[in-house]
Design a protein around this motif. Structure first.
Motif, short mmCIF file in Angstrom:
data_model
loop_
_atom_site.label_atom_id
_atom_site.label_comp_id
_atom_site.label_asym_id
_atom_site.label_seq_id
_atom_site.Cartn_x
_atom_site.Cartn_y
_atom_site.Cartn_z
N LYS A 44 -16.61 8.60 31.80
CA LYS A 44 -16.62 9.97 32.30
C LYS A 44 -17.91 10.72 32.01
CE LYS A 44 -13.60 11.39 28.56
NZ LYS A 44 -13.09 12.65 28.09
N GLY A 45 -18.97 9.98 31.82
CA GLY A 45 -20.27 10.64 31.73
C GLY A 45 -20.63 11.14 30.35
N ASP A 46 -19.78 10.88 29.36
CA ASP A 46 -20.01 11.47 28.04
C ASP A 46 -20.89 10.63 27.11
OD1 ASP A 46 -18.64 13.82 28.49
OD2 ASP A 46 -16.71 12.96 27.87
N THR A 51 -25.77 3.56 31.11
CA THR A 51 -27.03 4.03 31.72
C THR A 51 -27.78 2.90 32.42
OG1 THR A 51 -27.23 5.66 29.96
CG2 THR A 51 -29.21 5.23 31.26
N LYS A 57 -34.42 6.61 38.75
CA LYS A 57 -33.95 7.66 37.84
C LYS A 57 -32.83 7.13 36.94
CE LYS A 57 -35.54 11.50 40.37
NZ LYS A 57 -36.95 11.18 40.20
N ALA A 58 -32.89 7.47 35.66
CA ALA A 58 -31.85 7.04 34.73
C ALA A 58 -30.59 7.86 34.98
CB ALA A 58 -32.33 7.22 33.29
N VAL A 59 -29.48 7.18 35.18
CA VAL A 59 -28.21 7.86 35.48
C VAL A 59 -27.04 7.16 34.77
CG1 VAL A 59 -29.06 8.49 37.79
CG2 VAL A 59 -27.64 6.45 37.53
N ASN A 60 -25.90 7.85 34.74
CA ASN A 60 -24.66 7.25 34.23
C ASN A 60 -24.03 6.47 35.39
OD1 ASN A 60 -24.69 10.39 33.17
ND2 ASN A 60 -24.22 8.94 31.55
N SER A 111 -32.72 4.68 28.66
CA SER A 111 -33.12 6.09 28.59
C SER A 111 -34.50 6.24 27.95
CB SER A 111 -32.11 6.91 27.78
OG SER A 111 -31.00 7.25 28.58
N GLU A 129 -34.16 14.88 22.71
CA GLU A 129 -33.62 15.49 23.92
C GLU A 129 -33.39 14.42 24.99
OE1 GLU A 129 -32.38 17.99 26.88
OE2 GLU A 129 -34.15 16.74 27.28
N ALA A 130 -34.37 13.52 25.13
CA ALA A 130 -34.28 12.49 26.17
C ALA A 130 -33.10 11.55 25.94
CB ALA A 130 -35.57 11.69 26.24
N SER A 132 -30.27 12.53 24.53
CA SER A 132 -29.09 13.35 24.21
C SER A 132 -27.86 12.96 25.03
CB SER A 132 -29.40 14.84 24.36
OG SER A 132 -29.81 15.12 25.69
N GLY A 133 -28.04 12.21 26.11
CA GLY A 133 -26.88 11.74 26.86
C GLY A 133 -26.39 10.38 26.41
N ASN A 134 -27.00 9.84 25.37
CA ASN A 134 -26.62 8.52 24.86
C ASN A 134 -26.09 8.68 23.44
OD1 ASN A 134 -29.15 8.12 26.77
ND2 ASN A 134 -27.95 6.24 26.86
N PRO B 38 -14.97 12.21 37.21
CA PRO B 38 -14.02 12.36 36.09
C PRO B 38 -12.71 13.03 36.53
CG PRO B 38 -16.22 13.00 35.40
CD PRO B 38 -16.29 12.77 36.88
N ASN B 102 -27.60 16.78 29.96
CA ASN B 102 -28.58 15.87 29.37
C ASN B 102 -29.37 15.26 30.53
OD1 ASN B 102 -27.39 13.27 30.29
ND2 ASN B 102 -25.64 13.99 29.11
N PRO B 103 -30.45 14.54 30.24
CA PRO B 103 -31.30 14.06 31.35
C PRO B 103 -30.56 13.16 32.35
CG PRO B 103 -32.42 13.77 29.25
CD PRO B 103 -31.03 14.21 28.93
N LEU B 104 -29.58 12.39 31.90
CA LEU B 104 -28.87 11.48 32.81
C LEU B 104 -28.06 12.28 33.83
CD1 LEU B 104 -27.56 9.01 30.09
CD2 LEU B 104 -29.59 8.73 31.54
N ASN B 107 -30.10 14.23 36.46
CA ASN B 107 -30.62 13.44 37.58
C ASN B 107 -29.61 13.32 38.73
OD1 ASN B 107 -33.21 12.86 36.75
ND2 ASN B 107 -32.63 11.01 35.63
N ASP B 191 -26.81 18.76 25.37
CA ASP B 191 -25.62 18.21 25.98
C ASP B 191 -24.35 18.92 25.52
OD1 ASP B 191 -24.11 16.66 27.59
OD2 ASP B 191 -24.31 14.81 26.46
#
Ligand SMILES: Cc1cc2nc3c(=O)[nH]c(=O)nc-3n(C[C@H](O)[C@H](O)[C@H](O)COP(=O)(O)OP(=O)(O)OC[C@H]3O[C@@H](n4cnc5c(N)ncnc54)[C@H](O)[C@@H]3O)c2cc1C
Ligand code: FES
Ligand code: FES
Lengths: 169, 292
Positions: A44-46, A51, A57-60, A111, A129-130, A132-134, B38, B102-104, B107, B191
């Motif tokens: 769910k993207g959390d 990744t 582009k880096a995405v989930n 990432s 920051e870069a 932060s989604g991981n 989600p 967050n960056p992911l 995007n 995030d």
């Protein structure tokens, strides 16, 4: 709801896969095409375990519906390097022990690679920051940040060596 | 596993609108998927068909048009961050984009998806409210423009009809003397979902009084809101520390936050007042009063 054939280039290899519309890119990569370096953490993207780099582009990948990726170019962690020729980010993660269970590592590496492509000299704050989604449940992030700093140094040194070589030629 | 649905891939905006009209009511657009995927997985949202907008060139691009900045609904948060026009003509939106997810996610996440989802915590909303933005809703019947304040009608509810696509967001290029501020308070630095967020705009008159004020708040009401009474109070008054403190009190009074897992209602109100006071003081360049 009918399946259709979608076309993907993953780590330089062309694939065709018969896919139902309600599957995620993550599912196609992992379950249908065997790219098990792309991890399924939360769907769910959390967490960022899934990744990948999608068209640059880096995405989930868990949030991308497979049909949305028709014709896309995908790069996963294993596409960045091999055991013999690892990517500087992969090498730095290994050298500094920036992994414990390793579940978050492929996503972290992707990432970090995306960051260094855009910003070869990131500050510590920019690295945090870069990434932060991981999420990492094991390491506390310290070694991961150090590994990205080390990879950045290596990549800059390698590049200036290459430039010097070109000049002497 | 996701529930079953048909997936429609239009090649143009016209085709997408035709699909939405034809499947009236049971089809939903999908763009970045960061909300809807989600939601499909959890069963919160169960459309029979998805219409993919992620490839439509008509929804892309950020441009200047007759004194307005126009951003396509399909513009991603990362594209907002990379846009010199947004940086120069929509400062609070730029700041919100920097603190967005967050960056992911940035995007993939789109501006239209953020607004159409209509969460009280949608981070692009307070900046766009402070900028007097309007949205362009397009259907086969034509295009209508709705001001963003009127767009939101309740938690995850808007005036958008199911056959309409949010094609663009537009706001007037601010006058050079307009001063802005933006803050997002989350439970961590990156995030994080907003606990309270606020955007302000102050336009001073030549005599130093306030000629226009905008105070927009996120996560403190069922919809992203403007504190209209506080705005009206400021207008025409000199921007003294006392005036600003009173306006901030009024703005917090206009909020009707809920208590949830992130914060209590009382905390949100208290913090909204402090944030608004600081942002207004900074925008007005008045010295800050002693913190109470
Ligand atoms: C890990 C994570 C972190 C997040 N952090 C934040 C955050 O910090 N701040 C924040 O505000 N949000 C956040 N979000 C929520 C989400 O990313 C944003 O709301 C995003 O902008 C949604 O855009 P999307 O393109 O992904 O929308 P989608 O999921 O594709 O669609 C969302 C809704 O909008 C509709 N829709 C999409 N495009 C259009 C259109 N053009 N016209 C009409 N309807 C349309 C869809 O039908 C759906 O109902 C986060 C989400 C995740 C998973
Ligand atoms: S599996 Fe995709 S973000 Fe967790
Ligand atoms: S090493 Fe275990 S989750 Fe990061």
């Amino acid at each position: 709801m009918e399946a259709k054939v979608i076309h993907l280039t993953v780590n330089g290899r062309a694939h065709r896969a018969l896919v139902e519309p309600n599957l995620s890119l993550l599912h196609v990569l992992r379950e249908l095409l065997g790219y098990t370096d792309v991890k399924n953490g939360c769907e769910k993207g959390d967490c960022g375990a899934c990744t990948v780099i999608l068209n640059g582009k880096a995405v989930n990948s868990c949030l991308v519906l497979a049909w949305q990726a028709e014709g896309a170019v995908v790069v996963t962690d294993t596409g960045l390097g091999t055991l013999e020729h690892p990517h500087p980010v992969q090498e730095a993660f290994a050298d500094l022990g920036a992994a414990q269970c390793g579940y978050c590592t492929p996503g972290m590496v992707v990432s970090a690679k995306a960051l260094l492509d855009e910003n070869p000299h990131p500050s510590e704050a920019e690295i945090r920051e870069a990434l932060s989604g991981n999420l990492c449940r094991c390491t506390g992030y310290g070694q991961i940040v150090h590994a990205v700093q080390l990879a950045a140094e290596k990549m800059v040194t390698a590049e200036s060596a290459e430039n010097a070589e070109e000049k002497t030629r | 596993m996701l529930p079953e649905f048909d997936f429609l891939t239009p090649n143009s905006l016209a085709e997408a609108l035709a699909w939405l009209a034809q499947r009236a009511g049971d089809a939903a657009p999908v763009a970045g998927g960061t909300n809807i995927v989600p939601d499909l997985r959890s069963g919160r949202h169960a459309p029979k068909a998805l219409v993919d907008l992620s490839r439509l060139a008509e929804l892309k691009g950020i441009r200047r048009e007759d004194g307005y900045v126009v951003a396509g609904g399909g513009v991603t948060i990362a594209e907002l961050l990379g846009s010199p026009l947004v940086r120069s003509s929509a400062r609070p939106l730029f700041e919100a984009a920097r603190l967005f997810a967050n960056p992911l996610i940035r995007n993939r996440a789109t501006l239209a998806g953020n607004l159409a989802d209509a969460s009280p915590a949608a981070d692009s909303a307070p900046p766009l409210l402070a900028l007097d933005a309007e949205v362009e809703l397009v259907s086969q019947a034509g295009t209508r423009r709705v001001s963003l304040v009127e767009f939101f009608t309740g938690v995850r509810r808007t005036v958008r009809r199911t056959d309409e696509i949010l094609a663009a967001v537009r706001w007037p290029v601010p006058e050079p003397e307009a001063a802005f501020g933006y803050t997002k308070l989350g439970l961590r630095r990156a995030d994080a979902i907003s606990v309270v967020s606020a955007a302000v705009c102050l336009v001073p008159a030549p005599d130093g009084a306030c000629s226009r004020a905008r105070i927009a708040l996120g996560s403190v009401a069922p919809v992203p809101m403007r504190a209209r009474a506080a705005e009206a109070f400021l207008t025409g008054r000199p921007l003294s520390a006392e005036t600003i403190a009173e306006a901030a009190r009024m703005a917090a009074g206009e909020a009707s936050p809920i208590s949830d897992l992130r914060a209590t209602s009382g905390y949100r109100k208290r913090v909204a007042e402090v944030i608004v006071r600081r942002l207004l003081a900074e925008a007005a360049r008045t010295p800050q009063p002693q913190e109470s």
